[in-house]
Structures are given as C-alpha cells and as structure tokens.
Scaffold this motif. Sequence first.
Motif, PDB file in Angstrom:
ATOM      1  N   ILE A 125       0.870  -1.174   0.000  1.00 42.04           N
ATOM      2  CA  ILE A 125       0.000   0.000   0.000  1.00 42.04           C
ATOM      3  C   ILE A 125       0.911   1.229   0.000  1.00 42.04           C
ATOM      4  CG2 ILE A 125      -1.754   1.328   1.249  1.00 42.04           C
ATOM      5  CD1 ILE A 125      -2.649  -1.283   2.564  1.00 42.04           C
ATOM      6  N   ILE A 126       0.635   2.156  -0.904  1.00 41.86           N
ATOM      7  CA  ILE A 126       1.433   3.371  -0.992  1.00 41.86           C
ATOM      8  C   ILE A 126       0.547   4.588  -0.728  1.00 41.86           C
ATOM      9  CG2 ILE A 126       2.795   4.841  -2.544  1.00 41.86           C
ATOM     10  CD1 ILE A 126       3.815   2.298  -3.884  1.00 41.86           C
ATOM     11  N   PHE A 127       0.876   5.303   0.352  1.00 35.68           N
ATOM     12  CA  PHE A 127       0.169   6.523   0.728  1.00 35.68           C
ATOM     13  C   PHE A 127       0.861   7.737   0.109  1.00 35.68           C
ATOM     14  CE2 PHE A 127      -1.145   3.724   4.099  1.00 35.68           C
ATOM     15  CZ  PHE A 127      -2.322   4.240   4.644  1.00 35.68           C
ATOM     16  N   GLY A 128       0.088   8.702  -0.353  1.00 34.93           N
ATOM     17  CA  GLY A 128       0.617  10.034  -0.586  1.00 34.93           C
ATOM     18  C   GLY A 128       1.044  10.412  -1.984  1.00 34.93           C
ATOM     19  N   ALA A 129       0.805   9.568  -2.985  1.00 32.77           N
ATOM     20  CA  ALA A 129       1.173   9.948  -4.359  1.00 32.77           C
ATOM     21  C   ALA A 129       0.193  11.017  -4.844  1.00 32.77           C
ATOM     22  CB  ALA A 129       1.146   8.730  -5.275  1.00 32.77           C
ATOM     23  N   LEU A 130       0.701  12.213  -5.069  1.00 32.63           N
ATOM     24  CA  LEU A 130      -0.151  13.336  -5.479  1.00 32.63           C
ATOM     25  C   LEU A 130       0.015  13.638  -6.962  1.00 32.63           C
ATOM     26  CD1 LEU A 130      -2.090  15.599  -4.521  1.00 32.63           C
ATOM     27  CD2 LEU A 130      -0.067  17.024  -4.158  1.00 32.63           C
ATOM     28  N   ASP A 131       1.263  13.821  -7.379  1.00 37.01           N
ATOM     29  CA  ASP A 131       1.569  14.059  -8.785  1.00 37.01           C
ATOM     30  C   ASP A 131       2.982  13.532  -9.053  1.00 37.01           C
ATOM     31  OD1 ASP A 131       3.413  16.048  -7.899  1.00 37.01           O
ATOM     32  OD2 ASP A 131       1.835  17.565  -7.951  1.00 37.01           O
ATOM     33  N   SER A 132       3.455  13.719 -10.269  1.00 39.43           N
ATOM     34  CA  SER A 132       4.733  13.119 -10.657  1.00 39.43           C
ATOM     35  C   SER A 132       5.927  13.716  -9.927  1.00 39.43           C
ATOM     36  CB  SER A 132       4.940  13.260 -12.172  1.00 39.43           C
ATOM     37  OG  SER A 132       4.904  14.626 -12.568  1.00 39.43           O
ATOM     38  N   ASN A 133       5.723  14.811  -9.194  1.00 37.33           N
ATOM     39  CA  ASN A 133       6.806  15.400  -8.400  1.00 37.33           C
ATOM     40  C   ASN A 133       6.934  14.775  -7.014  1.00 37.33           C
ATOM     41  OD1 ASN A 133       7.594  17.395 -10.318  1.00 37.33           O
ATOM     42  ND2 ASN A 133       5.810  18.606  -9.771  1.00 37.33           N
ATOM     43  N   SER A 134       5.934  14.022  -6.589  1.00 36.88           N
ATOM     44  CA  SER A 134       5.935  13.509  -5.217  1.00 36.88           C
ATOM     45  C   SER A 134       6.803  12.262  -5.102  1.00 36.88           C
ATOM     46  CB  SER A 134       4.504  13.218  -4.751  1.00 36.88           C
ATOM     47  OG  SER A 134       3.913  12.190  -5.506  1.00 36.88           O
TER      48      SER A 134
ATOM     49  N   MET B 256      -6.654  13.886  -3.628  1.00 37.55           N
ATOM     50  CA  MET B 256      -6.830  13.164  -4.884  1.00 37.55           C
ATOM     51  C   MET B 256      -7.494  14.033  -5.935  1.00 37.55           C
ATOM     52  SD  MET B 256      -7.800   9.395  -3.450  1.00 37.55           S
ATOM     53  CE  MET B 256      -7.974   8.708  -5.066  1.00 37.55           C
ATOM     54  N   ARG B 257      -8.344  14.933  -5.505  1.00 38.12           N
ATOM     55  CA  ARG B 257      -8.984  15.845  -6.460  1.00 38.12           C
ATOM     56  C   ARG B 257      -7.973  16.833  -7.033  1.00 38.12           C
ATOM     57  NH1 ARG B 257     -13.242  15.743  -2.595  1.00 38.12           N
ATOM     58  NH2 ARG B 257     -12.597  17.748  -1.714  1.00 38.12           N
ATOM     59  N   MET B 258      -6.917  17.104  -6.261  1.00 33.97           N
ATOM     60  CA  MET B 258      -5.889  18.056  -6.692  1.00 33.97           C
ATOM     61  C   MET B 258      -4.817  17.397  -7.556  1.00 33.97           C
ATOM     62  SD  MET B 258      -5.442  19.779  -2.955  1.00 33.97           S
ATOM     63  CE  MET B 258      -3.807  20.405  -3.374  1.00 33.97           C
ATOM     64  N   GLY B 259      -4.660  16.104  -7.437  1.00 34.40           N
ATOM     65  CA  GLY B 259      -3.559  15.415  -8.080  1.00 34.40           C
ATOM     66  C   GLY B 259      -3.928  14.705  -9.364  1.00 34.40           C
TER      67      GLY B 259
ATOM     68  N   ILE C 177      -3.473  11.145  -9.661  1.00 30.69           N
ATOM     69  CA  ILE C 177      -3.181   9.784  -9.229  1.00 30.69           C
ATOM     70  C   ILE C 177      -3.750   8.727 -10.181  1.00 30.69           C
ATOM     71  CG2 ILE C 177      -5.189   9.559  -7.717  1.00 30.69           C
ATOM     72  CD1 ILE C 177      -3.345   8.121  -5.706  1.00 30.69           C
ATOM     73  N   GLN C 178      -4.809   9.070 -10.924  1.00 29.37           N
ATOM     74  CA  GLN C 178      -5.398   8.106 -11.843  1.00 29.37           C
ATOM     75  C   GLN C 178      -4.394   7.692 -12.915  1.00 29.37           C
ATOM     76  OE1 GLN C 178      -8.488   6.645 -11.443  1.00 29.37           O
ATOM     77  NE2 GLN C 178      -7.695   5.281 -13.037  1.00 29.37           N
ATOM     78  N   LYS C 179      -3.553   8.641 -13.335  1.00 27.64           N
ATOM     79  CA  LYS C 179      -2.524   8.325 -14.331  1.00 27.64           C
ATOM     80  C   LYS C 179      -1.539   7.300 -13.782  1.00 27.64           C
ATOM     81  CE  LYS C 179      -2.611  12.925 -16.477  1.00 27.64           C
ATOM     82  NZ  LYS C 179      -1.816  14.148 -16.765  1.00 27.64           N
ATOM     83  N   LEU C 180      -1.173   7.462 -12.515  1.00 30.63           N
ATOM     84  CA  LEU C 180      -0.248   6.523 -11.883  1.00 30.63           C
ATOM     85  C   LEU C 180      -0.886   5.152 -11.742  1.00 30.63           C
ATOM     86  CD1 LEU C 180       2.480   6.070 -10.458  1.00 30.63           C
ATOM     87  CD2 LEU C 180       1.377   6.787  -8.330  1.00 30.63           C
ATOM     88  N   ALA C 181      -2.160   5.131 -11.387  1.00 26.71           N
ATOM     89  CA  ALA C 181      -2.872   3.856 -11.245  1.00 26.71           C
ATOM     90  C   ALA C 181      -2.903   3.095 -12.562  1.00 26.71           C
ATOM     91  CB  ALA C 181      -4.291   4.118 -10.736  1.00 26.71           C
ATOM     92  N   GLU C 182      -3.144   3.816 -13.647  1.00 27.99           N
ATOM     93  CA  GLU C 182      -3.183   3.181 -14.964  1.00 27.99           C
ATOM     94  C   GLU C 182      -1.798   2.666 -15.362  1.00 27.99           C
ATOM     95  OE1 GLU C 182      -4.763   6.190 -17.492  1.00 27.99           O
ATOM     96  OE2 GLU C 182      -6.778   6.119 -16.584  1.00 27.99           O
TER      97      GLU C 182
ATOM     98  N   ILE D 200      -7.124   2.422  -6.796  1.00 26.78           N
ATOM     99  CA  ILE D 200      -7.070   3.546  -5.875  1.00 26.78           C
ATOM    100  C   ILE D 200      -8.153   3.364  -4.820  1.00 26.78           C
ATOM    101  CG2 ILE D 200      -7.265   6.041  -5.636  1.00 26.78           C
ATOM    102  CD1 ILE D 200      -6.596   6.218  -8.666  1.00 26.78           C
ATOM    103  N   ILE D 201      -7.759   3.512  -3.561  1.00 26.02           N
ATOM    104  CA  ILE D 201      -8.718   3.436  -2.452  1.00 26.02           C
ATOM    105  C   ILE D 201      -8.582   4.722  -1.642  1.00 26.02           C
ATOM    106  CG2 ILE D 201      -9.513   2.127  -0.446  1.00 26.02           C
ATOM    107  CD1 ILE D 201      -7.998  -0.297  -1.599  1.00 26.02           C
ATOM    108  N   PRO D 202      -9.485   5.670  -1.812  1.00 25.85           N
ATOM    109  CA  PRO D 202      -9.391   6.922  -1.058  1.00 25.85           C
ATOM    110  C   PRO D 202      -9.448   6.661   0.445  1.00 25.85           C
ATOM    111  CG  PRO D 202     -11.006   7.106  -2.830  1.00 25.85           C
ATOM    112  CD  PRO D 202     -10.661   5.656  -2.702  1.00 25.85           C
ATOM    113  N   ALA D 203      -8.608   7.371   1.201  1.00 26.57           N
ATOM    114  CA  ALA D 203      -8.616   7.222   2.657  1.00 26.57           C
ATOM    115  C   ALA D 203      -7.994   8.450   3.305  1.00 26.57           C
ATOM    116  CB  ALA D 203      -7.862   5.965   3.084  1.00 26.57           C
TER     117      ALA D 203
END
Length: 271
Positions: A12-21, A46-49, A51-56, A62-65
Amino acid sequence: MAFNLLKGKKGIIFGALDSNSIAWKVAERAFEEGAKFTLTNAPVAMRMGEIQKLAEKTGSEIIPADATSVEDLENLFAKSVEILGGPVDFVLHSVGMSVNVRKGRPYTDLNYDWLAKGWDVSAVSFHKVLQTAWKLDAIAEWGSVVALTYIAAQRTFPDYSDMAENKAYLESIARSFGYHYGIRKKVRINTISQSPTRTTAGSGVKGFDAFIDYAEKMSPLGNATADDCANYCVALFSDLMRRVTMQNLYNDGGFSSMGVSELVMKHFGTD
C-alpha cells in the motif's frame, strides 16, 4: 534497471499526489521491481492530483482514505488485502502537513488548533496506520513499513516550524511500534530522512529554494533526489534488508554528518 527485488510482493502506498511527489516515484520503482499495490490519498488531495494516471501506469487500484480516520484505514486495509489476495508485504507512509506553515504563522505564535491538525495528519496518522494493520493482521510476516521524515526532527530549521515536532514524533512511533511488530510478526519499521526535495508539498516551506541550494553545497554527494529515495524505499521493502528495523536512515548525500563545507565557506567569501 530492474532486478525483480519485489517480485510477488504486495503493498500500500500513501501520498502519491503528482509526478513530483516521492510516493509517486516509489510507486513507479516498486512496479518496475515486480510489486503489486494499492494507491491511497485523502479524497481532497486526490482531487488536486493526477493519481489516476499513476494507477493506470502501474495497474493499481485507488482506495481513497483519510489517514487520520481509523474507519477509512480499516476500509483501506480490508480492501487492499482483498484486491491483492492476502496481507501486504510493504507500506509507504508519505503523509505530512502543517497548517501553520501553509498559512505563514510564525513558530512563536502558533495556532494550536492548526498545530493539532498537522500533528494528527503528519505523525499520529502513522500510529493509526500501524495500529489498524496490527488489529486486522494485514501485514505479512517479514513485512516492511517505511515513513518519510526530515532532519529537522533532530536539528533546528526555523522555517520548518511545527513540522519539526511532527517528524520527531513520527520517528518515535517507528521505534516504539517497531519493537512490538518485530516481536509479533518480524515486521520492520523504519523512517527515511530525505534531503530537501522539490515536491508539491515541500515547495510550501518559506525559503525552500534557497535551502535546497544550501543543502546541495553542504552535501558531499549532493542532495538525494526523489528517485534516489524511491530506490532506498524499494531496498527497504525487499528481503535484502530483513534485519533493519527501528532506524532513522539518512538519505541526504552526507548532509547529516557535515559541520561546514568548502563550498559554503566560499559562498560566504571566506579565504
């Protein structure tokens, strides 16, 4: 270059926001090394990032928490175990926030409600993650948990403000829970103290660009990048570091061992 270090491992990976994180880079490297994992972040983040691109890219769900919500964490671990087909082998905690820093409140005039919020998000959330996993028996034997921290937990950096206390508390949790989880399931828990890194979150600290330059001049190997940190995390998740636990591990190009450097001396015009 990939070495299949995490072949067959689940996480489980917490905190991936965008490609800079950093968490984003960790996810990419873990995927390259053969791991399967779920991705999570707070719904608002997640609304700001992106993350869907990373998931693909990594074939992840993705499990929001909200990391401060035990109910959300219970759902996260339960669903992750179901999706991945068993207890996880690794967890990355890359979560941190100070409202006081974001709003430019000086350390000598902190808003204590904001302090409590940042403390809960940045540090207590780590205990909640570990306690939830403990109660659900959601981490496999010889699993590995890593949280990201910063040297301000040991040394004073004025503009880092109350995040320094948050990171100190985070590191203490790693040591304390590391003992209990080590005895119970041989699960190891460590923190990585990373160089100042250009991330979306880090850029909110006052004077951040100047400090990155200073740290670069102070570090014999230069600042560790987000990619460097990802490699370190992968190594800690792997079976190569089975006996490393309860440690705060510096990934900072040597900064933490320095007093002063020739580059810094030259910068200030010292002969």
